[in-house]
Design an enzyme around this catalytic site. Structure first.
Site, mmCIF file in Angstrom:
data_model
loop_
_atom_site.group_PDB
_atom_site.id
_atom_site.type_symbol
_atom_site.label_atom_id
_atom_site.label_comp_id
_atom_site.label_asym_id
_atom_site.label_seq_id
_atom_site.Cartn_x
_atom_site.Cartn_y
_atom_site.Cartn_z
ATOM 1 N N GLU A 62 0.976 -1.245 -0.017
ATOM 2 C CA GLU A 62 -0.073 0.084 0.018
ATOM 3 C C GLU A 62 0.935 1.108 -0.021
ATOM 4 O O GLU A 62 0.632 2.355 -0.778
ATOM 5 C CB GLU A 62 -0.946 -0.042 1.355
ATOM 6 C CG GLU A 62 -1.699 1.303 1.477
ATOM 7 C CD GLU A 62 -2.092 1.557 2.890
ATOM 8 O OE1 GLU A 62 -1.603 2.531 3.459
ATOM 9 O OE2 GLU A 62 -2.711 0.510 3.416
ATOM 10 N N HIS A 63 1.896 1.276 0.968
ATOM 11 C CA HIS A 63 2.709 2.410 0.875
ATOM 12 C C HIS A 63 3.418 2.558 -0.398
ATOM 13 O O HIS A 63 3.641 3.865 -0.886
ATOM 14 C CB HIS A 63 3.918 2.350 2.141
ATOM 15 C CG HIS A 63 3.295 2.651 3.439
ATOM 16 N ND1 HIS A 63 3.843 3.581 4.213
ATOM 17 C CD2 HIS A 63 2.117 2.364 4.080
ATOM 18 C CE1 HIS A 63 3.221 3.715 5.418
ATOM 19 N NE2 HIS A 63 2.170 2.870 5.246
ATOM 20 N N GLU A 111 5.622 3.283 12.342
ATOM 21 C CA GLU A 111 4.201 3.476 12.497
ATOM 22 C C GLU A 111 3.838 2.411 13.657
ATOM 23 O O GLU A 111 2.949 2.492 14.327
ATOM 24 C CB GLU A 111 3.320 3.139 11.059
ATOM 25 C CG GLU A 111 2.154 3.188 11.283
ATOM 26 C CD GLU A 111 1.339 2.958 9.956
ATOM 27 O OE1 GLU A 111 -0.054 2.876 9.907
ATOM 28 O OE2 GLU A 111 1.992 2.848 8.988
#
Length: 769
Positions: free
Chosen positions: A48-49, A126
């Site tokens: 996704e990143h 994160e």
């Protein structure tokens, strides 16, 4: 609104929504691939990143993220159990340029090793950031009570340990995951905006056909509940009840949520509050698979005791029992409320709700009623999940999905059914009005506007602002009235906007008047105990900020730094009515006459910039710099140009950490440029220096901006200029000047150099030198 859907020759499903009145447009691509499909923990999240990095045709500042930031738009992505989604919102005339970038990054990502290394480190940061986040902890703990599938128990965020040091192997795994699942037959492209359906269809066909054909076969993933109860140590006091719903219809979840959050007299939430048990309820779709959905009803408790939790649960089951017996007219009424709330959302938020959450039912027909009763029966099933969390709860050290928790799991015990009667509404309440009071009309600003609906914004304590405890006290005292008003077609809202507490009413003029009659009485009846009652929720919010993500605690503390003289009790009021004729304006102005100290707004005095330390439990270092500047075009353009460069230089190139943000920001009567950083590795001095380095590096870059480029930025800024009534009121309070019609490159560079000389408010989560 008009809708259409079809499937292209390559297998891509397209969903088109035309909303002619909208100013913005949004696009979203959903992929049937998530954390349950990954061979390495966190791989879907890492992919996704990486899809936001360079792709074949759009690189560096031309790729989707910096391009949207430069357009003053919004974008993000989200990875769930069985689905991932990528989305953005921009001005309507920029939709095609955004879709071109979105489809290219989905079809042709470069997945370079340098990008993989960087984003793996970002996700590791994160993961550390989320370790003490209460909602993340609770969601991870809930999965330990699932009997199946095994994928639900795995670590899903990812970190440095799961990704490892073998970059070629990690790159190969990412490419394999992308090639298998990111194919047209596994995707849906959603487009929403003011364009015609035919224009949206042509846009979808033009770019959707560029996605590779194919269909990925996925095994069925059916959730199964073990039927257990948990006790979780957490900063938030809550009771969470969860059920596995098979063959779900998301519109039934939306209606159930609408009825659960109802604050009106006699509702579930009102009665829980009256008993001093609970302050809020939420319904979350925690895990969604094609076959099953884990829904969780989250009760925010005032006290996390076993007795309180038992009372809440027994009252909830009684409420569900009575809900099952309600006539169709009740469901029709709440469905209308649900659609009204949904229609007020931005295009992007609507698409996110449709794809990742739930949207209101279009109608209450026989088929819906059958699914509705099935859902309520399942919410009374004996085999469910139960979680009680609080600060004083003890448990055994447990690792759940990579998070270290203090947790105890016990067998479920039966809960007795409470003896209570709940009220459900079926039609708007009587709009008959009393005679307007005979007082002198207050000095209420008025902006006439076409249409039957009007908005009234009321601003308590305008010179000083209202402290959080005063705002929470207002919200507590008026929340039942707000619930009753919604059933009469009036939205009564008491919320902080840009760090300033505001009270607003929106609806048809004749519906507002009886609500105002009651509102004035309630406000005048508030005594010292009512105002003191706001201290508890304000204190709870402060504690949650302390124990949550550090940068959020700094943002929450900024209004107090900017207005240290904020009042606990409003001693004066001001406001503005938008819409309605002179007669309605006079009727409303008379009804407000009992409120004290009414006058036109006065901008609060500006206080000297401060350096403030904000206590947090986070080990990360976080800093926030807020530089007050006028709300004129040159400053907003400067922030607009800064934003993608700040992200690129500090998040991408220097890898400060997960939180890197720069934007134009309004707070507590001030406008300014905000810089925010949070890092698990960098020291405070290095973070402050990084902002100075950035400003220094921007000087030559700004010198290269020409008049044409600046005009493009200006047009993007103007596309976002449409503001809500609440924001327009705050602009009047601040005394904002008219935006400049023209800004030259020299104006921009002069503003930049001026900013470099400003001290600004400096907040950090440690003492500041």
């Amino acid at each position: 609104m008009q809708r259409a859907s079809e499937r292209l020759a390559n297998g891509l499903r397209i969903e088109l929504i035309s909303t002619p009145a909208a100013q913005q447009a949004a696009a979203l691509i959903s992929v049937e691939c998530g954390s349950f499909h990954e061979p390495i923990p966190g791989l879907a999240h890492l992919l996704e990143h990486l899809l936001f990095a360079d792709s074949t045709h759009f690189r560096q500042q031309q790729r989707l993220m910096p391009w949207v930031q430069g357009q003053q738009g919004q974008l993000n992505a989200s990875t769930h159990a069985c689905r991932s989604a990528f989305f953005f919102e921009v001005a309507a005339d920029q939709l095609e340029a955004g879709v071109a970038r979105l489809t290219d990054m989905m079809a042709h990502p470069l997945l370079q090793q340098s990008d993989i290394r960087r984003e793996a480190q970002v996700i590791d940061a994160e993961c550390q950031l989320l370790q003490k986040e209460s909602r993340t902890q609770a969601a991870a703990a809930l999965t330990s009570m699932l009997a199946a599938p095994a994928e639900a128990q795995r670590f899903q965020v990812g970190n440095a340990a799961t990704f490892g040091d073998d970059l070629p192997a990690l790159q190969a795994a990412l490419r394999q995951l992308h090639q298998r699942y990111y194919v047209a037959g596994n995707m849906t492209l959603w487009l929403q905006g003011p364009h015609s359906l035919e224009t949206l269809r042509q846009l979808a066909q033009r770019y959707g056909t560029l996605l590779p054909a194919g269909q990925a076969e996925t095994p069925p993933l059916c959730l199964q509940a073990s039927g257990a109860s948990q006790r979780l140590r957490s900063a938030s006091s809550a009771l969470r009840l969860g059920w596995i719903v098979a063959d779900a219809d998301a519109t039934t979840f939306s209606l159930l949520r609408q009825m659960i959050v109802d604050e009106a007299s006699g509702s579930l939430l009102a009665q829980l509050r009256d008993r001093q048990l609970c302050q809020a309820i939420a319904l979350d779709l925690t895990i969604v698979t094609p076959q099953t959905t884990l829904i969780v009803v989250d009760f925010s408790l005032l006290n996390a005791t076993d007795d309180a939790a038992t009372q809440v649960e027994s009252l909830f089951y009684r409420w569900v029992q009575q809900l099952m017996q309600q006539p169709d007219a009740v469901l029709q009424h709440y469905a209308v409320l649900d659609r009204t709330v949904f229609s007020a959302l931005s295009p992007l938020r609507q698409l996110r709700a449709r794809v990742l959450d739930c949207a209101p039912p279009a109608s209450i027909d026989e088929a819906f009623l059958t699914r509705w009763q099935a859902l309520l029966h399942q919410c009374q099933a004996a085999s469910h999940l139960r979680q009680l969390s609080g600060e004083n709860i003890t448990g055994a050290p447990t690792l759940c999905q990579g998070f270290a928790l203090s947790l105890t799991t016990l067998p479920l015990s039966a809960v007795p059914m409470a003896d209570a009667h709940f009220v459900f509404f079926s039609a708007p309440q009587n709009r008959a009005t009393t005679e307007a009071p005979g007082g002198v009309p207050v000095a209420l600003a008025h902006q006439p506007q076409n249409g039957e609906e009007v908005t009234l914004v009321l601003h308590p304590a305008p010179e000083t602002g209202l402290a959080n405890c005063g705002g929470e006290a207002l919200r507590m005292a008026l929340r039942t009235l707000a619930g009753d008003a919604r059933h009469a077609g009036v939205n009564l809202c008491i919320e902080p906007e840009q760090g300033v507490w505001l009270l607003s009413l929106h609806g048809q003029g004749d519906a507002l008047l009886p609500v105002l009659d009651v509102l004035s009485v309630r406000l005048l009846a508030m005594q010292e105990p009512h105002w003191q009652a706001g201290r508890a929720p304000a204190g709870l919010a402060a504690r949650q900020a302390h124990d949550g993500i550090a940068i959020r605690a700094l943002l929450a503390a900024l209004p107090e730094a900017l207005q240290p003289q904020a009042a606990d009790v409003p001693d004066s009021w001001s406001g503005m009515l938008v819409g309605g004729d002179a007669s309605l304006h006079q009727a409303i102005a008379r009804r407000l006459s009992p409120l004290p100290g009414w006058h036109h707004p006065v901008h609060p005095a500006r206080h000297a910039a401060v350096a403030r330390a904000v206590a947090t439990s986070s080990r990360d270092r976080a800093i926030l710099l807020f530089c007050p500047v006028p709300a004129s075009a040159r400053w907003q353009l400067l922030a607009q140009i800064y934003e993608p460069h700040f992200f690129q230089q500090l998040r991408v190139e220097r890898q400060v950490g997960y939180v890197v943000s720069c934007r134009f920001h309004y707070c507590a009567g001030e406008s300014g440029i905000l810089f925010a950083l949070q890092s698990p590795n960098w020291e405070y001095a290095a973070l402050w220096q990084a902002i100075e380095d950035f400003l220094h590096a921007m000087t030559p870059l700004l010198g290269e901006v020409n008049a044409q480029q600046l005009d493009e930025h200006y047009q993007a800024l103007m596309a976002r200029a449409e503001e809500s009534v609440r924001l327009r009121w705050l602009a009047a309070w601040r005394g904002d000047v008219e935006r400049e019609n023209r800004v030259t490159p020299d104006d921009l560079l002069a503003a930049h150099r001026q900013l470099q000389q400003l001290t600004g408010w400096r907040l950090s989560n440690q003492p500041v030198a």
